[in-house]
Design a protein around this motif. Structure first.
Motif, PDB file in Angstrom:
ATOM      1  N   PHE A 105       0.838  -1.188   0.000  1.00  0.00           N
ATOM      2  CA  PHE A 105       0.000   0.000   0.000  1.00  0.00           C
ATOM      3  C   PHE A 105       0.877   1.243   0.000  1.00  0.00           C
ATOM      4  O   PHE A 105       1.945   1.263   0.604  1.00  0.00           O
ATOM      5  N   CYS A 106       0.409   2.286  -0.654  1.00  0.00           N
ATOM      6  CA  CYS A 106       1.137   3.554  -0.761  1.00  0.00           C
ATOM      7  C   CYS A 106       1.324   4.168   0.623  1.00  0.00           C
ATOM      8  O   CYS A 106       0.384   4.198   1.425  1.00  0.00           O
ATOM      9  N   GLU A 107       2.524   4.668   0.895  1.00  0.00           N
ATOM     10  CA  GLU A 107       2.808   5.282   2.191  1.00  0.00           C
ATOM     11  C   GLU A 107       2.142   6.648   2.350  1.00  0.00           C
ATOM     12  O   GLU A 107       1.969   7.119   3.464  1.00  0.00           O
ATOM     13  N   GLU A 108       1.755   7.263   1.246  1.00  0.00           N
ATOM     14  CA  GLU A 108       1.132   8.585   1.312  1.00  0.00           C
ATOM     15  C   GLU A 108      -0.389   8.512   1.393  1.00  0.00           C
ATOM     16  O   GLU A 108      -1.000   9.158   2.225  1.00  0.00           O
ATOM     17  N   CYS A 109      -0.995   7.739   0.494  1.00  0.00           N
ATOM     18  CA  CYS A 109      -2.467   7.752   0.391  1.00  0.00           C
ATOM     19  C   CYS A 109      -3.124   6.427   0.785  1.00  0.00           C
ATOM     20  O   CYS A 109      -4.346   6.316   0.745  1.00  0.00           O
ATOM     21  N   ASP A 110      -2.354   5.419   1.131  1.00  0.00           N
ATOM     22  CA  ASP A 110      -2.849   4.101   1.551  1.00  0.00           C
ATOM     23  C   ASP A 110      -3.617   3.344   0.468  1.00  0.00           C
ATOM     24  O   ASP A 110      -4.327   2.391   0.766  1.00  0.00           O
ATOM     25  N   GLN A 111      -3.477   3.762  -0.782  1.00  0.00           N
ATOM     26  CA  GLN A 111      -4.094   3.022  -1.883  1.00  0.00           C
ATOM     27  C   GLN A 111      -3.223   1.804  -2.205  1.00  0.00           C
ATOM     28  O   GLN A 111      -2.001   1.856  -2.063  1.00  0.00           O
TER      29      GLN A 111
END
Length: 88
Positions: free
Chosen positions: A38-44
């Motif tokens: 998962f993306c560390e910035e947006c959790d996508q």
């Protein structure tokens, strides 16, 4: 090529140093280890194809693009120190 007070090859030395710095910077940005799910910035979720293509990836494509835009906006190294290159 003679350059006034510069020794022969000084210009090439500057070019080589610039290239070495750029390579070192690019290598420092390469990911190491296992990619995040998962993306560390947006959790996508980060697609599996991206995780396989870029080892150690931590950001989704959208967040990575935003980060690169911010990095591009900052200037590079001014080795020459001339007025013209500082005014850009």
């Amino acid at each position: 090529m003679a350059g006034g007070w510069n020794r022969d090859g000084a210009v090439q030395d500057q070019i080589d140093a610039s290239v070495e710095d750029a390579v070192a910077e690019a290598r420092s940005r390469l990911g190491i280890g296992e990619s995040a799910a998962f993306c560390e910035e947006c959790d996508q979720p980060i697609p599996e194809a991206r995780r396989k293509a870029i080892p150690g990836v931590r950001l989704c494509v959208t967040c990575q693009s935003e980060l690169e835009k911010k990095q591009t906006a900052s200037g590079g190294i001014n080795r020459r120190g001339s007025k013209d290159s500082q005014l850009r």
